[in-house]
Design a protein around this motif. Sequence first.
Motif, mmCIF file in Angstrom:
data_model
loop_
_atom_site.group_PDB
_atom_site.id
_atom_site.type_symbol
_atom_site.label_atom_id
_atom_site.label_comp_id
_atom_site.label_asym_id
_atom_site.label_seq_id
_atom_site.Cartn_x
_atom_site.Cartn_y
_atom_site.Cartn_z
ATOM 1 N N GLY A 153 1.940 5.613 59.942
ATOM 2 C CA GLY A 153 1.671 5.337 59.253
ATOM 3 C C GLY A 153 1.049 3.801 59.566
ATOM 4 O O GLY A 153 1.923 3.274 59.749
ATOM 5 N N ALA A 154 0.343 3.078 58.607
ATOM 6 C CA ALA A 154 -0.124 1.406 58.737
ATOM 7 C C ALA A 154 0.120 0.689 58.031
ATOM 8 O O ALA A 154 1.962 1.276 56.688
ATOM 9 N N ILE A 155 1.402 -0.014 58.325
ATOM 10 C CA ILE A 155 2.198 -1.413 57.632
ATOM 11 C C ILE A 155 2.283 -2.104 57.530
ATOM 12 O O ILE A 155 1.540 -3.498 58.519
ATOM 13 N N GLY A 156 2.244 -2.298 56.577
ATOM 14 C CA GLY A 156 1.663 -4.635 55.765
ATOM 15 C C GLY A 156 2.776 -4.679 55.071
ATOM 16 O O GLY A 156 3.831 -4.951 54.724
ATOM 17 N N GLU A 157 1.964 -4.927 54.244
ATOM 18 C CA GLU A 157 3.347 -5.782 52.629
ATOM 19 C C GLU A 157 3.885 -4.095 52.070
ATOM 20 O O GLU A 157 4.957 -4.346 51.337
ATOM 21 N N VAL A 158 3.796 -3.005 52.443
ATOM 22 C CA VAL A 158 4.090 -1.655 52.408
ATOM 23 C C VAL A 158 3.747 -0.637 52.983
ATOM 24 O O VAL A 158 3.286 -0.907 54.229
ATOM 25 N N VAL A 159 4.687 0.387 52.658
ATOM 26 C CA VAL A 159 4.341 1.640 54.575
ATOM 27 C C VAL A 159 3.412 2.770 54.050
ATOM 28 O O VAL A 159 3.859 3.227 52.600
ATOM 29 N N GLU A 160 2.065 2.445 54.506
ATOM 30 C CA GLU A 160 1.130 3.724 53.946
ATOM 31 C C GLU A 160 1.803 4.846 53.629
ATOM 32 O O GLU A 160 1.450 5.572 52.580
ATOM 33 N N GLN A 161 2.628 5.413 54.086
ATOM 34 C CA GLN A 161 2.939 7.252 54.368
ATOM 35 C C GLN A 161 3.917 6.837 52.736
ATOM 36 O O GLN A 161 3.564 8.161 52.321
ATOM 37 N N GLU A 162 4.720 6.278 52.979
ATOM 38 C CA GLU A 162 5.014 6.327 51.323
ATOM 39 C C GLU A 162 3.970 6.240 49.850
ATOM 40 O O GLU A 162 4.563 6.667 49.060
ATOM 41 N N VAL A 163 3.261 5.251 50.024
ATOM 42 C CA VAL A 163 2.654 5.185 48.911
ATOM 43 C C VAL A 163 1.524 5.952 48.699
ATOM 44 O O VAL A 163 1.328 6.683 47.736
ATOM 45 N N VAL A 164 1.515 6.495 49.844
ATOM 46 C CA VAL A 164 0.323 8.001 49.559
ATOM 47 C C VAL A 164 1.414 8.757 49.262
ATOM 48 O O VAL A 164 0.150 9.508 48.795
ATOM 49 N N LEU A 165 1.874 9.712 50.461
ATOM 50 C CA LEU A 165 2.637 10.812 49.414
ATOM 51 C C LEU A 165 3.057 10.198 47.960
ATOM 52 O O LEU A 165 2.408 11.080 46.735
ATOM 53 N N ALA A 166 3.125 8.702 47.008
ATOM 54 C CA ALA A 166 3.324 8.573 46.089
ATOM 55 C C ALA A 166 2.417 9.207 45.443
ATOM 56 O O ALA A 166 2.196 10.058 43.870
ATOM 57 N N ILE A 167 1.041 8.822 45.965
ATOM 58 C CA ILE A 167 -0.466 8.976 45.172
ATOM 59 C C ILE A 167 -1.009 10.138 45.703
ATOM 60 O O ILE A 167 -1.004 10.551 44.245
ATOM 61 N N ALA A 168 -0.761 11.252 46.371
ATOM 62 C CA ALA A 168 -0.652 12.491 46.287
ATOM 63 C C ALA A 168 -0.388 13.123 44.982
ATOM 64 O O ALA A 168 -0.067 14.108 44.516
ATOM 65 N N LYS A 169 1.451 12.763 45.031
ATOM 66 C CA LYS A 169 2.740 12.894 44.094
ATOM 67 C C LYS A 169 1.483 13.537 42.495
ATOM 68 O O LYS A 169 1.150 14.234 41.868
ATOM 69 N N GLU A 170 1.150 12.082 42.783
ATOM 70 C CA GLU A 170 0.335 12.195 41.130
ATOM 71 C C GLU A 170 -0.685 12.360 41.137
ATOM 72 O O GLU A 170 -1.477 13.128 40.112
ATOM 73 N N VAL A 171 -1.604 12.755 42.470
ATOM 74 C CA VAL A 171 -2.920 13.552 42.167
ATOM 75 C C VAL A 171 -2.724 14.480 42.137
ATOM 76 O O VAL A 171 -3.617 15.437 41.288
ATOM 77 N N THR A 172 -1.950 15.180 42.744
ATOM 78 C CA THR A 172 -1.312 16.907 42.489
ATOM 79 C C THR A 172 -1.240 17.053 41.160
ATOM 80 O O THR A 172 -1.274 18.197 40.277
ATOM 81 N N GLU A 173 -0.563 16.685 39.907
ATOM 82 C CA GLU A 173 -0.487 16.516 38.938
ATOM 83 C C GLU A 173 -1.521 16.129 38.302
ATOM 84 O O GLU A 173 -1.542 17.164 37.272
ATOM 85 N N GLN A 174 -1.992 15.441 38.195
ATOM 86 C CA GLN A 174 -3.363 14.937 37.239
ATOM 87 C C GLN A 174 -4.439 16.404 37.677
ATOM 88 O O GLN A 174 -5.272 16.646 36.450
ATOM 89 N N LEU A 175 -4.927 17.137 39.132
ATOM 90 C CA LEU A 175 -5.070 18.319 39.023
ATOM 91 C C LEU A 175 -5.022 19.198 38.486
ATOM 92 O O LEU A 175 -6.035 19.937 37.960
ATOM 93 N N LYS A 176 -3.502 19.419 38.366
ATOM 94 C CA LYS A 176 -2.405 20.297 37.564
ATOM 95 C C LYS A 176 -3.066 20.449 36.086
ATOM 96 O O LYS A 176 -3.167 21.128 35.565
ATOM 97 N N ALA A 177 -3.166 19.599 36.116
ATOM 98 C CA ALA A 177 -3.357 19.249 34.258
ATOM 99 C C ALA A 177 -4.687 19.242 33.769
ATOM 100 O O ALA A 177 -5.317 20.037 32.631
ATOM 101 N N ALA A 178 -5.539 19.894 35.145
ATOM 102 C CA ALA A 178 -7.019 20.094 34.776
ATOM 103 C C ALA A 178 -7.122 20.948 35.445
ATOM 104 O O ALA A 178 -8.715 21.771 34.988
ATOM 105 N N GLY A 179 -6.079 21.730 35.744
ATOM 106 C CA GLY A 179 -6.207 23.508 35.930
ATOM 107 C C GLY A 179 -6.493 23.851 36.952
ATOM 108 O O GLY A 179 -7.351 25.084 37.320
ATOM 109 N N ALA A 180 -6.353 22.803 38.184
ATOM 110 C CA ALA A 180 -7.063 23.498 39.691
ATOM 111 C C ALA A 180 -5.491 24.114 40.070
ATOM 112 O O ALA A 180 -4.160 23.918 39.272
ATOM 113 N N ASN A 181 -5.651 24.836 41.073
ATOM 114 C CA ASN A 181 -4.668 25.517 41.906
ATOM 115 C C ASN A 181 -5.269 24.465 43.002
ATOM 116 O O ASN A 181 -5.548 24.420 43.622
ATOM 117 N N VAL A 182 -3.665 23.573 42.850
ATOM 118 C CA VAL A 182 -3.027 22.509 43.937
ATOM 119 C C VAL A 182 -2.323 22.646 45.121
ATOM 120 O O VAL A 182 -1.076 23.403 44.348
#
Length: 174
Positions: free
Chosen positions: A25-54
Amino acid sequence: SLSGLTIVVDPGHGYGKSATVFDPGAIGEVVEQEVVLAIAKEVTEQLKAAGANVIRLKTESEFLYTRERPIYAKGYGCDLFISIHANKATGDARGVEVYYFTSYSQPLAASISSSIAKYYQNYVYSDGANKNRGARYSYYHVTLQQDFPSVLIETGFVDNKSDAMALASPTHRK
């Protein structure tokens, strides 16, 4: 409660164009795929905690054509599809924008964009600026599915120092 909903989370880029070439993905001060993967993992955990099948697509290790990711989601009985990305632009662009294609995806896009922008305003930007770039209609492969709401979230700009540092921070990714 999100109980009973199936949500598919797509960390953008990765192995989406070729089975042998990794797209960072885009590369700047950080690498896009690295940060979005970390965000996706966090979002997955939060959605699961709220009861969703993720289901989080494993774009970092599995080849899934970008244009077919919503089709994979449909196969999981998806109720909502979220593709997570980070922007890059010339100049001093910063902030968040969320793309949608269908009219029933627009309210979700607007809500997500507003929520992330408010967080940046309160906790990231030292000048307190509201950089909600808004919900934007667009024709991206990952937003075209018409069986369920689907959005593409641009979580910030990898080439803007304050956005990039927030994207890289485990605290801000939550």
